[in-house]
Design a protein around this motif. Structure first.
Motif, PDB file in Angstrom:
ATOM      1  N   GLU A  89      28.649  36.436  34.443  1.00  0.00           N
ATOM      2  CA  GLU A  89      29.386  36.275  35.695  1.00  0.00           C
ATOM      3  C   GLU A  89      30.625  35.416  35.494  1.00  0.00           C
ATOM      4  O   GLU A  89      31.694  35.696  36.036  1.00  0.00           O
ATOM      5  N   LYS A  90      30.505  34.377  34.688  1.00  0.00           N
ATOM      6  CA  LYS A  90      31.651  33.496  34.414  1.00  0.00           C
ATOM      7  C   LYS A  90      32.756  34.261  33.686  1.00  0.00           C
ATOM      8  O   LYS A  90      33.940  34.141  34.016  1.00  0.00           O
ATOM      9  N   VAL A  91      32.377  35.071  32.700  1.00  0.00           N
ATOM     10  CA  VAL A  91      33.359  35.876  31.972  1.00  0.00           C
ATOM     11  C   VAL A  91      34.063  36.827  32.930  1.00  0.00           C
ATOM     12  O   VAL A  91      35.294  36.961  32.903  1.00  0.00           O
ATOM     13  N   ILE A  92      33.309  37.477  33.808  1.00  0.00           N
ATOM     14  CA  ILE A  92      33.910  38.398  34.780  1.00  0.00           C
ATOM     15  C   ILE A  92      34.881  37.651  35.694  1.00  0.00           C
ATOM     16  O   ILE A  92      35.989  38.129  35.960  1.00  0.00           O
ATOM     17  N   ARG A  93      34.487  36.456  36.157  1.00  0.00           N
ATOM     18  CA  ARG A  93      35.382  35.673  37.041  1.00  0.00           C
ATOM     19  C   ARG A  93      36.699  35.335  36.361  1.00  0.00           C
ATOM     20  O   ARG A  93      37.755  35.394  36.978  1.00  0.00           O
ATOM     21  N   PHE A  94      36.654  34.976  35.069  1.00  0.00           N
ATOM     22  CA  PHE A  94      37.869  34.502  34.399  1.00  0.00           C
ATOM     23  C   PHE A  94      38.643  35.593  33.677  1.00  0.00           C
ATOM     24  O   PHE A  94      39.854  35.465  33.518  1.00  0.00           O
ATOM     25  N   VAL A  95      37.980  36.655  33.237  1.00  0.00           N
ATOM     26  CA  VAL A  95      38.685  37.715  32.510  1.00  0.00           C
ATOM     27  C   VAL A  95      39.135  38.819  33.464  1.00  0.00           C
ATOM     28  O   VAL A  95      40.289  39.224  33.464  1.00  0.00           O
ATOM     29  N   ASP A  96      38.206  39.321  34.279  1.00  0.00           N
ATOM     30  CA  ASP A  96      38.531  40.438  35.178  1.00  0.00           C
ATOM     31  C   ASP A  96      39.165  39.981  36.479  1.00  0.00           C
ATOM     32  O   ASP A  96      39.958  40.703  37.063  1.00  0.00           O
ATOM     33  N   ARG A  97      38.802  38.793  36.946  1.00  0.00           N
ATOM     34  CA  ARG A  97      39.336  38.214  38.171  1.00  0.00           C
ATOM     35  C   ARG A  97      39.296  39.154  39.377  1.00  0.00           C
ATOM     36  O   ARG A  97      40.330  39.427  39.999  1.00  0.00           O
ATOM     37  N   PRO A  98      38.081  39.650  39.728  1.00  0.00           N
ATOM     38  CA  PRO A  98      38.019  40.507  40.920  1.00  0.00           C
ATOM     39  C   PRO A  98      38.408  39.722  42.166  1.00  0.00           C
ATOM     40  O   PRO A  98      38.200  38.507  42.234  1.00  0.00           O
ATOM     41  N   LYS A  99      38.975  40.421  43.144  1.00  0.00           N
ATOM     42  CA  LYS A  99      39.419  39.758  44.372  1.00  0.00           C
ATOM     43  C   LYS A  99      38.241  39.225  45.172  1.00  0.00           C
ATOM     44  O   LYS A  99      38.358  38.255  45.892  1.00  0.00           O
ATOM     45  N   ARG A 100      37.088  39.888  45.035  1.00  0.00           N
ATOM     46  CA  ARG A 100      35.882  39.450  45.721  1.00  0.00           C
ATOM     47  C   ARG A 100      34.802  39.233  44.669  1.00  0.00           C
ATOM     48  O   ARG A 100      34.732  39.962  43.687  1.00  0.00           O
ATOM     49  N   LEU A 101      33.953  38.246  44.866  1.00  0.00           N
ATOM     50  CA  LEU A 101      32.917  37.925  43.890  1.00  0.00           C
ATOM     51  C   LEU A 101      31.524  38.172  44.459  1.00  0.00           C
ATOM     52  O   LEU A 101      30.693  37.289  44.495  1.00  0.00           O
TER      53      LEU A 101
END
Length: 147
Positions: A85-97
């Protein structure tokens, strides 16, 4: 991209993915439900003990909160762990989590037999992934170089 509806697929044979059912965001974005598709009900199997083969929408158990998001049964097992989840937050940066975004952005280049798609007719996983590819196997004896 908002992902309020996704579709769950069984990937035991990656060349022939099988549609399992529809995933929906529920409980104000804090949970993910599953409703098995007709073909899976006829020729599939229960994904977990709490997801028997019946034609209902399965909802996540218990009280949900923003910091305790859950999906139903085996779908919750398919989600990325805290590091993922942390990788997704910082690499992909989706507008909604939401959990739906985490399930989608995890992609299918990972262990596990369940994948998500934006289509229920054809398995279309997320292209690419958050994990960098080196193009070869690292060899610690040669300083981590490629083959």
């Amino acid at each position: 991209m908002r992902l309020d509806d996704l579709y769950l697929w069984y990937l035991a044979d990656p060349a022939n993915p099988r549609y399992v059912g529809a995933l929906k965001q529920v409980s104000a974005g804090k949970g993910v439900s599953l409703h098995y598709g007709a073909d899976w009900l006829a020729q599939g199997f229960a994904l977990s003990e709490d997801l028997p083969l019946v034609d209902i929408e399965f909802l996540p158990p218990g009280r949900l909160s923003a910091d305790a998001q859950r999906a139903v049964g085996a779908v919750d097992d398919a989600r990325p762990d805290r590091w993922g989840e942390k990788v997704i937050r910082f690499v992909d940066r989706p507008k909604r989590l939401s959990l739906m975004e985490y399930l989608y952005y995890a992609g299918d280049d990972r262990f596990g037999a369940l994948g998500v798609s934006t289509s229920k007719d054809v398995y279309v996983p997320r292209a690419g992934g958050a994990v960098a590819q080196t193009g070869g196997r690292a060899d610690p004896q040669r300083g981590g170089g490629q083959d």
